[in-house]
Design a protein around this motif. Structure first.
Motif, mmCIF file in Angstrom:
data_model
loop_
_atom_site.group_PDB
_atom_site.id
_atom_site.type_symbol
_atom_site.label_atom_id
_atom_site.label_comp_id
_atom_site.label_asym_id
_atom_site.label_seq_id
_atom_site.Cartn_x
_atom_site.Cartn_y
_atom_site.Cartn_z
ATOM 1 N N MET A 3 50.807 44.201 16.598
ATOM 2 C CA MET A 3 50.048 45.235 17.626
ATOM 3 C C MET A 3 50.449 46.951 17.468
ATOM 4 N N SER A 4 51.835 46.663 17.000
ATOM 5 C CA SER A 4 52.508 48.050 16.820
ATOM 6 C C SER A 4 51.906 48.251 15.256
ATOM 7 N N PHE A 5 52.124 49.546 15.072
ATOM 8 C CA PHE A 5 52.058 49.867 13.301
ATOM 9 C C PHE A 5 53.073 48.911 13.308
ATOM 10 N N SER A 6 53.014 47.986 12.008
ATOM 11 C CA SER A 6 53.620 46.991 11.498
ATOM 12 C C SER A 6 55.121 48.254 10.740
ATOM 13 N N GLY A 7 56.278 47.119 10.522
ATOM 14 C CA GLY A 7 57.488 47.721 10.469
ATOM 15 C C GLY A 7 57.696 48.484 10.988
ATOM 16 N N ARG A 8 57.031 48.919 12.402
ATOM 17 C CA ARG A 8 58.041 49.963 13.324
ATOM 18 C C ARG A 8 57.906 49.285 14.723
ATOM 19 N N CYS A 9 58.104 48.475 15.318
ATOM 20 C CA CYS A 9 58.222 47.383 16.137
ATOM 21 C C CYS A 9 59.833 46.529 16.474
ATOM 22 N N SER A 10 60.285 47.081 17.561
ATOM 23 C CA SER A 10 61.080 46.521 17.698
ATOM 24 C C SER A 10 61.320 46.128 19.469
ATOM 25 N N LEU A 11 60.168 45.203 19.587
ATOM 26 C CA LEU A 11 60.149 45.251 20.551
ATOM 27 C C LEU A 11 60.609 44.308 20.505
ATOM 28 N N SER A 12 60.847 42.233 19.577
ATOM 29 C CA SER A 12 61.826 41.908 19.580
ATOM 30 C C SER A 12 62.927 41.489 19.321
ATOM 31 N N ASN A 13 63.278 43.152 18.464
ATOM 32 C CA ASN A 13 65.427 43.056 18.155
ATOM 33 C C ASN A 13 65.578 43.392 20.056
ATOM 34 N N ASN A 14 65.284 44.062 20.473
ATOM 35 C CA ASN A 14 64.704 44.677 21.905
ATOM 36 C C ASN A 14 65.666 43.213 22.916
ATOM 37 N N MET A 15 64.303 43.142 23.130
ATOM 38 C CA MET A 15 64.138 41.851 24.034
ATOM 39 C C MET A 15 64.529 40.539 23.578
ATOM 40 N N THR A 16 64.856 40.052 22.016
ATOM 41 C CA THR A 16 65.776 38.907 21.921
ATOM 42 C C THR A 16 66.788 38.745 20.857
ATOM 43 N N ASP A 17 66.877 39.777 20.550
ATOM 44 C CA ASP A 17 68.268 40.114 19.287
ATOM 45 C C ASP A 17 67.034 39.625 18.449
ATOM 46 N N ARG A 18 65.545 39.320 17.953
ATOM 47 C CA ARG A 18 65.341 38.618 16.880
ATOM 48 C C ARG A 18 64.843 40.033 16.161
ATOM 49 N N ASP A 19 65.538 39.901 14.569
ATOM 50 C CA ASP A 19 64.522 41.183 14.117
ATOM 51 C C ASP A 19 63.434 40.275 13.839
ATOM 52 N N ALA A 20 62.446 41.355 13.979
ATOM 53 C CA ALA A 20 61.011 41.418 13.324
ATOM 54 C C ALA A 20 61.128 41.698 11.805
ATOM 55 N N ASN A 21 61.500 42.467 11.698
ATOM 56 C CA ASN A 21 61.281 42.770 10.371
ATOM 57 C C ASN A 21 62.536 42.136 9.105
ATOM 58 N N ARG A 22 62.807 40.896 10.277
ATOM 59 C CA ARG A 22 63.426 40.322 9.144
ATOM 60 C C ARG A 22 63.624 38.898 9.204
ATOM 61 N N GLY A 23 61.926 38.553 9.752
ATOM 62 C CA GLY A 23 61.402 37.791 9.681
ATOM 63 C C GLY A 23 61.303 36.972 11.395
ATOM 64 N N GLY A 24 62.524 37.296 12.327
ATOM 65 C CA GLY A 24 62.228 36.690 13.504
ATOM 66 C C GLY A 24 61.388 37.198 14.745
ATOM 67 N N CYS A 25 60.026 37.750 14.145
ATOM 68 C CA CYS A 25 59.451 38.153 15.732
ATOM 69 C C CYS A 25 59.166 37.405 16.244
#
Lengths: 392, 293
Positions: free
Chosen positions: A167-189
C-alpha cells in the motif's frame, strides 16, 4: 516477445509455473532476499531450478532485494558468485551495494527491484546507465505513464499485473519496523497496513466502521493488450507464498490471454479469462493504479479479500498409458462418482467422472480424505505429471 | 552540527529561527508532509528574510514524481535558481537529476526515507553530485555512526519530531469517507490519528495531503541525550514540527541550543507528548514472513 514472469516459493511451484506457461520465474535464495526464510531456495535448489528452466528455454531470477544494514553485508560477493556458477539468469536488487558488487564481480544480469519505487524515465535511465538491464517499475504508475517511460528509455521494463500490493511506495514503508520491530526491507513485513484501525478526529472516533489501508488485489487482465502494445518487456505475477493451484491457474490464464492477443491482435471478451482466474482463488480484484489513482472501489473495508476455493483436489504424479491409471496426490477431499476435470499444463481442461479409485496398495476407496494421500485413479485420457485434478 | 526547523506561519519566522541555523519550507505542488504549503511569493520572501539573518534555507520537494511532474518541477525550480537557497530536498532520483539540470547541482539533498541504511549506499549518491543525504530513520546509532564517520557528502537526519513510517500515493482518508458516504473534511488536517485495534494506547498521527497519505510514529523522536556524539559527524539535524506549531518549534530549538532538560519536561507536558530515541538502541529483526515486494 513479452515475458510472463511468475513467482515460485519452492521447487515444486517453480516447475508448475514454468510448465503452465511462465517464461521465467523469480525466487528467493537463502541470503539477501526479502523472503529470508528456511524454505527458500538453497544453492542446490537453484542448480536444479536453472537446469529445469533452461532445458525448457526459460529463465530463473533470484531476488537479492533487501536494503542491507552493515551487519547484512558480509559474504555477498561469494553468494553472488555462487548464483553465477548456478547459471542464474538475473538477480533482482535494490541496494546500490548489491548491484555494484554483482556488476563488478560477476556477469550476472541485474534487474532493479520495485523496492526503489521507480516512477519516471530519468530514474530508469540513470540505473540503465549504471548497467542495470531491466527496471521493475513502481506500482503507482498508470498505464499511460508506463507507456510514456517506454518511449524514453532503452531499458527493459517490468510491470506488476497480478497479486497482492504494497500500500505504501515499496521500500519506503516502516510500519512493520515500528509496530512489530520487524524490518520490512529485510524480509520481516508484518502487513500492518492490512490491519483494522479507528480513525480519530482529535479525541472523536470518525466511525465505528474500521479504517483500513488495505487494497483489493491487482488483476490486470484488461490492461494486458495495452501493456503489450506499449512495449513492456515483462509482466509480473506476485505471490511466492501462493498454492500450486493458484500459480498454475493464474499463469495459465495470463499465458492464454497473451497468446490469444498476440495471435488475434484483439480480445473482445475478458469474461472467460476472469472466470478461469476465479477458480484459483476467489479474491476481490482491482486495476491498482493502471487506470489511474485508485478510489474507494479498490479499497477493502472490514472484509477479507481471500476466499480460497476447494476446487483443487489432486496433483498428477504419474500416468500409466497401458492401464489408464493415474497416480495422484490428494490435496482436498473428494469421493468416487464425483464429476471432476483435469487441468493440463497447456491450459486445456478435460472433464471425467471418477469411477474407480484405489489407494497405493490398490485397495478400493470411495473417499479420498487424507491430505497428500497417494491415490490410483482411472482416467479416460492421457495425463502428464503436474496436471491438476479439480472439482467441476 | 547545524539545526534546521520547519515553519507553520511566515510571521513566526524570526521566532522560529532564533535558536536554530536554518529553515525548511515547501509547497504542496512538489512537497509532501509539509507543516504548511507556502506560495511562490511567500517562499521567496522567506528565502530572503532567512538569508538576511544569515540562516540556511532549504526547499522541500519530496514527492515521488512521474515524468510529467518532473517537467513541471524543473520549470518551478527555475524561479529559485538565483535565489540564496542552501539546498533542495528531494525524495526521488529523477528529481535530483532534474534539479541538477536546473542549476542546483551540488545543492540537492536526497531523502530516500528508508534506503540509506549503510555507508556504501549513503555515499553512492556522490555519483549524482548531491550536497547531502538523509540517513535512514530505522537504523541504530551504531549504524548511523558508521555512516557519519565514512560519509563523503553532508549527512542529514531527522532528530526531532514524528517520524514518517508510511507513504501511499492513495487518498486513503478520502476513500474511507467515500466508503462511509460522508463528505470529506479531513484533507490536510493535522489532528488525525489512527488507533490499531490491538494497540489502543498507540495513536499514530495520519495526514492526507495532495501527494497521498502518510502515517507517523506515535512517539516523538528526540536526540537531546546524544548531541555531543552526533556533533562529531552529523551535519544537519532536522526538527520537524508537523502536527505542532511554531511556538513548539521555538521551544524545541531553544531546548536543543541550551540542552535545557527542564524545558524538555515542560514541552512534553504542555504538548502531551511521549518522546523516545527511535531505533537508536533497537535492532529490528528480519527473518520473518515477508510481504509482497
Amino acid at each position: 516477445m513479452i515475458e510472463l514472469l511468475a513467482p515460485a516459493g519452492d521447487l515444486e511451484k517453480l516447475k508448475i509455473a514454468l510448465m503452465y506457461g511462465a517464461d521465467a520465474v523469480f525466487v528467493g535464495g537463502q541470503q539477501f532476499s526479502l523472503r529470508a526464510r528456511a524454505s527458500n531456495f538453497t544453492l542446490d535448489d537453484l542448480q536444479e531450478a536453472t537446469s529445469f528452466a533452461h532445458a525448457r528455454g526459460k529463465k530463473v531470477y533470484v531476488t537479492t532485494n533487501i536494503i542491507p544494514h552493515h551487519e547484512d553485508m558480509h559474504d555477498l560477493i561469494e553468494y553472488l558468485k555462487a548464483l553465477e556458477e548456478r547459471h542464474v539468469d538475473a538477480i533482482i536488487s535494490a541496494s546500490p551495494y548489491i548491484i555494484d558488487m554483482a556488476l563488478k564481480h560477476t556477469t550476472l544480469e541485474v534487474h532493479l527491484s520495485t523496492q526503489q519505487s521507480t516512477t519516471n524515465a530519468k530514474t530508469v535511465n540513470y540505473w540503465y546507465g549504471r548497467g542495470i538491464k531491466r527496471v521493475v517499475l513502481a506500482r503507482e504508475l498508470d498505464k499511460h505513464q508506463i507507456k510514456q517511460i517506454r518511449t524514453k528509455t532503452e531499458a527493459d521494463l517490468e510491470v506488476f499485473i497480478h497479486g497482492g500490493m504494497c500500500m505504501s511506495f515499496s521500500g519506503r514503508c516502516s510500519l512493520s519496523n515500528n509496530m512489530t520491530d520487524r524490518d520490512a526491507n529485510r524480509g520481516g513485513c508484518a502487513h500492518s497496513c492490512r490491519w483494522n484501525y479507528d480513525l480519530m478526529d482529535g479525541e472523536t472516533k470518525v466511525s465505528d466502521v474500521p479504517f483500513s489501508m488495505s487494497s483489493k488485489d491487482l488483476e490486470a487482465l484488461e490492461q494486458i493488450p495495452y501493456l503489450i502494445d506499449a512495449g513492456v518487456s515483462s509482466l509480473k505475477i506476485e505471490g511466492r507464498m501462493k498454492s500450486l493451484h493458484y500459480i498454475a491457474t493464474v499463469v495459465a490464464t495470463y499465458r492464454k490471454l497473451i497468446d490469444d492477443y498476440m495471435k488475434h491482435h484483439e480480445i473482445t471478451d475478458f469474461a472467460p479469462y476472469m472466470k478461469e482466474l476465479e477458480k484459483a482463488e476467489n479474491r476481490l480484484a482491482s486495476h491498482g493504479y493502471l487506470e489511474g489513482l485508485p478510489g474507494v472501489e479498490q479499497q477493502l473495508y472490514n472484509a477479507r479479500s481471500e476466499r480460497p476455493t476447494q476446487l483443487f483436489i489432486g496433483l498428477v504424479l504419474d500416468y500409466n498409458q497401458e492401464s489408464g491409471i493415474a497416480t495422484i496426490e490428494q490435496r482436498n477431499h473428494f469421493t468416487e462418482g464425483e464429476a471432476v476435470e483435469i487441468f493440463h499444463p497447456n491450459g486445456h481442461v478435460e472433464p471425467f467422472i471418477i469411477h474407480e479409485m484405489m489407494d497405493e496398495n490398490h485397495q478400493r476407496l470411495d473417499v479420498a480424505r487424507h491430505p497428500r494421500q497417494i491415490l490410483k485413479i482411472k482416467v479416460p485420457f492421457v495425463v502428464e505429471p503436474y496436471a491438476m485434478l479439480r472439482k467441476r | 552540527m547545524k539545526k534546521l526547523i520547519t515553519l507553520h506561519d511566515m510571521i513566526n519566522l524570526e521566532m522560529v529561527l532564533e535558536h536554530v541555523d536554518g529553515i525548511i519550507v515547501g509547497q504542496d505542488t512538489y512537497g509532501t508532509r509539509l507543516t504548511h504549503s507556502f506560495s511562490d511569493e511567500e517562499l521567496i520572501s522567506i528565502i530572503h528574510e532567512a538569508h538576511e539573518r544569515d540562516k540556511d534555507v532549504f526547499l522541500m520537494a519530496n514527492q515521488m514524481m512521474t515524468d510529467d511532474q518532473l517537467e513541471g518541477f524543473g520549470s518551478w525550480l527555475m524561479q529559485f535558481q538565483h535565489q540564496p537557497i542552501t539546498g533542495v530536498i528531494v525524495a526521488d532520483l529523477g528529481a535530483i537529476i532534474t534539479s541538477n539540470e536546473h542549476g542546483f547541482q551540488g545543492r540537492v539533498i536526497y531523502n530516500p526515507e528508508t534506503l540509506a541504511t549503510n555507508d556504501y549506499d549513503f555515499n553512492d549518491l556522490t555519483r549524482l553530485h548531491v550536497m547531502g543525504v538523509y540517513a535512514a530513520k530505522e537504523i541504530t546509532l551504531s549504524d548511523l555512526t558508521r555512516i557519519g564517520t565514512h560519509k563523503q557528502v553532508k549527512m542529514f537526519m531527522v532528530g526531532h519530531g514524528h517520524l514518517n513510517m508510511f507513504y501511499s500515493k492513495r487518498q486513503l482518508i478520502q476513500n474511507y469517507m467515500d466508503f462511509l458516504a460522508e463528505p470529506t473534511r479531513f484533507h490536510g488536517k493535522q489532528n488525525l490519528t489512527l488507533i490499531e485495534e490491538h494497540r489502543k494506547e498507540e495513536p499514530y498521527p495520519i495526514l492526507e495531503d495532495d501527494a497521498g497519505t502518510h502515517v507517523f510514529r506515535r512517539h516523538v523522536m528526540h536526540v537531546i541525550n546524544h548531541l555531543d556524539e552526533l556533533s562529531g559527524w552529523l551535519d544537519y539535524m532536522i526538527i520537524d514540527t508537523l502536527f505542532k506549531d511554531d511556538r513548539y518549534g521555538a521551544l524545541v530549538g531553544q531546548m536543543y541550543r541550551y540542552r535545557d532538560v527542564d524545558l524538555m519536561k515542560r514541552i512534553q507536558e504542555d504538548y502531551h507528548e511521549t518522546w523516545d530515541e527511535g531505533f537508536f538502541d533497537k535492532k529490528t529483526i528480519y527473518k520473518g514472513k515477508g510481504g509482497e515486494q
